[in-house]
Design a protein around this motif. Structure first.
Motif, mmCIF file in Angstrom:
data_model
loop_
_atom_site.group_PDB
_atom_site.id
_atom_site.type_symbol
_atom_site.label_atom_id
_atom_site.label_comp_id
_atom_site.label_asym_id
_atom_site.label_seq_id
_atom_site.Cartn_x
_atom_site.Cartn_y
_atom_site.Cartn_z
ATOM 1 N N GLN A 168 30.503 116.799 7.341
ATOM 2 C CA GLN A 168 30.377 115.722 7.363
ATOM 3 C C GLN A 168 29.238 115.319 6.250
ATOM 4 O O GLN A 168 28.285 114.529 6.398
ATOM 5 N N GLN A 169 29.350 116.020 4.917
ATOM 6 C CA GLN A 169 28.487 115.768 4.005
ATOM 7 C C GLN A 169 28.832 114.503 3.224
ATOM 8 O O GLN A 169 29.962 114.053 3.111
ATOM 9 N N ARG A 170 27.710 113.990 2.451
ATOM 10 C CA ARG A 170 28.010 112.439 1.723
ATOM 11 C C ARG A 170 27.917 112.723 0.346
ATOM 12 O O ARG A 170 26.927 113.121 -0.010
ATOM 13 N N PRO A 171 28.822 112.301 -0.392
ATOM 14 C CA PRO A 171 28.809 112.129 -1.847
ATOM 15 C C PRO A 171 27.544 111.567 -2.090
ATOM 16 O O PRO A 171 26.753 111.912 -3.310
ATOM 17 N N SER A 172 27.161 110.262 -1.607
ATOM 18 C CA SER A 172 26.359 109.573 -1.973
ATOM 19 C C SER A 172 24.709 110.212 -1.797
ATOM 20 O O SER A 172 23.825 109.854 -2.485
ATOM 21 N N GLN A 173 24.742 111.347 -1.125
ATOM 22 C CA GLN A 173 23.420 112.256 -0.781
ATOM 23 C C GLN A 173 23.570 113.406 -1.562
ATOM 24 O O GLN A 173 22.836 114.379 -1.232
ATOM 25 N N GLY A 174 24.595 113.463 -2.513
ATOM 26 C CA GLY A 174 24.277 114.646 -3.508
ATOM 27 C C GLY A 174 24.944 115.794 -3.207
ATOM 28 O O GLY A 174 24.903 116.970 -3.860
ATOM 29 N N TRP A 175 25.850 115.797 -2.129
ATOM 30 C CA TRP A 175 26.572 116.838 -1.749
ATOM 31 C C TRP A 175 27.783 117.414 -2.602
ATOM 32 O O TRP A 175 28.172 118.423 -2.574
ATOM 33 N N GLY A 176 28.288 116.312 -3.151
ATOM 34 C CA GLY A 176 29.451 116.649 -4.177
ATOM 35 C C GLY A 176 30.304 115.479 -4.052
ATOM 36 O O GLY A 176 30.074 114.462 -3.604
ATOM 37 N N THR A 177 31.608 115.602 -4.859
ATOM 38 C CA THR A 177 32.212 114.493 -4.892
ATOM 39 C C THR A 177 33.417 114.575 -3.825
ATOM 40 O O THR A 177 33.419 115.765 -2.980
ATOM 41 N N VAL A 178 34.184 113.731 -3.431
ATOM 42 C CA VAL A 178 34.891 113.682 -2.437
ATOM 43 C C VAL A 178 36.063 114.694 -2.609
ATOM 44 O O VAL A 178 36.051 115.344 -1.362
ATOM 45 N N GLU A 179 36.355 115.176 -3.389
ATOM 46 C CA GLU A 179 37.487 116.094 -3.843
ATOM 47 C C GLU A 179 36.788 117.315 -3.266
ATOM 48 O O GLU A 179 37.089 118.189 -2.813
ATOM 49 N N GLN A 180 35.464 117.753 -3.783
ATOM 50 C CA GLN A 180 34.852 118.848 -3.604
ATOM 51 C C GLN A 180 34.566 119.315 -2.004
ATOM 52 O O GLN A 180 34.729 120.371 -1.727
ATOM 53 N N ILE A 181 33.915 118.111 -1.406
ATOM 54 C CA ILE A 181 33.449 118.084 -0.156
ATOM 55 C C ILE A 181 34.731 118.644 0.813
ATOM 56 O O ILE A 181 34.723 118.912 1.769
ATOM 57 N N SER A 182 35.764 117.990 0.264
ATOM 58 C CA SER A 182 37.078 118.080 1.183
ATOM 59 C C SER A 182 37.668 119.546 0.994
ATOM 60 O O SER A 182 38.522 119.826 1.924
#
Length: 287
Positions: A106-120
């Motif tokens: 449950q990482q958040r793109p808005s918090q700098g974890w990456g893009t939606v595609e990357q975190i998926s």
């Protein structure tokens, strides 16, 4: 002949009839597609305890562990990662969550974890989690929930601890510190067979584990994965069983043990037919 029904039985029959009528009316009059519960196909992990997961959970757990090994993280780090994913997503690669949270952790793109595609991508998400954990000073000596919270900064900081025992069982097995510990029951026809299955299996094995000199067995369609030690062999063997459903794996052999999709468990084989120093995975042949 008169049949007498006891009051308790009569009440049960009446309730069952009402429930059945409710399902019928719900589907007929309101168009609600009510699905009756079904028994899910499962994987069982036994290593100083037992954990039962469904196929997608098992595959995701195996990937989280593999990424940890590839990054030279100790077993405790894998326990922390698995406990975090248990709490955040129940080991499912979720497409949404609280606000813009997604994925296993449950990482958040808005918090700098990456893009939606990357975190998926479970591999990317796991890599980012381990990188963040490694930056936490003294995490090795913290409770599981405390180490996880330092990375996640959750509104429920103590929630991760309840998954510590299950995560320890999974980590021990998936890091190769238990023998024949992951057993998945597989039924139905595989979605992929033959060389296509073998190629996809090999590609995903390398994506999880990094550089591996994967070979092809001479007498069957599948993979031969070199194992420099029993621990390495069981890491790969358990990973292959964990991903069996998605890749049409029919059989996995290491040492004198063999897992088969038909039986869903490990059994002894003739030692003379056992491969030395490698894990053998056979996929279903093309029809």
């Amino acid at each position: 002949m008169t049949v007498r029904i006891r009051p308790g039985v009569a009440v049960f029959v009446a309730l069952a009839a009402i429930a059945g009528l409710g399902l019928y009316v719900g589907k007929r009059d309101w168009g609600v597609d009510i699905k009756l519960p079904t028994v899910a196909r499962r994987c069982t992990v036994q290593a100083d305890g037992q954990v039962t997961l469904d196929y997608s959970q098992m595959a995701n757990a195996a990937t989280i562990a593999a990424v940890g090994v590839r990054r030279n993280m100790p077993e405790r780090a894998v326990v922390v990662a698995l406990a975090t994913a248990f709490q955040e997503s129940k080991l499912e690669n979720l497409s949404g969550g609280d606000r813009d949270s997604i994925g296993l952790f449950q990482q958040r793109p808005s918090q700098g974890w990456g893009t939606v595609e990357q975190i998926s991508d479970p591999r990317y998400a796991s890599t980012k989690f381990y990188a963040a954990l490694k930056k936490v000073r003294g995490w090795e000596n913290m409770r599981i929930t405390e180490a996880a919270q330092r990375v996640q900064r959750s509104a429920f900081p103590n929630a991760y601890e309840k998954w510590a025992e299950e995560s320890a069982v999974l980590a021990k097995a998936l890091m190769g510190n238990a023998t024949g510990a992951v057993a998945c029951s597989v039924d139905g026809e595989p979605s992929v067979r033959g060389q296509a299955a073998a190629q996809a299996l090999g590609a995903n094995l390398k994506l999880d584990w990094g550089k591996l000199e994967v070979g092809s067995p001479t007498e069957l369609t599948g993979l031969a994965v070199p194992a420099g030690s029993p621990q390495a062999g069981w890491r790969y063997a358990h990973w292959l069983v964990s991903h069996a459903t998605d890749h049409g794996v029919k059989r996995v052999r290491f040492g004198d043990l063999e897992w088969t999709a038909d039986e869903g468990n490990w059994s002894r084989i003739d030692a003379s037919s056992a491969e030395t120093g490698q894990v053998i995975a056979e996929v279903y042949k093309e029809v």
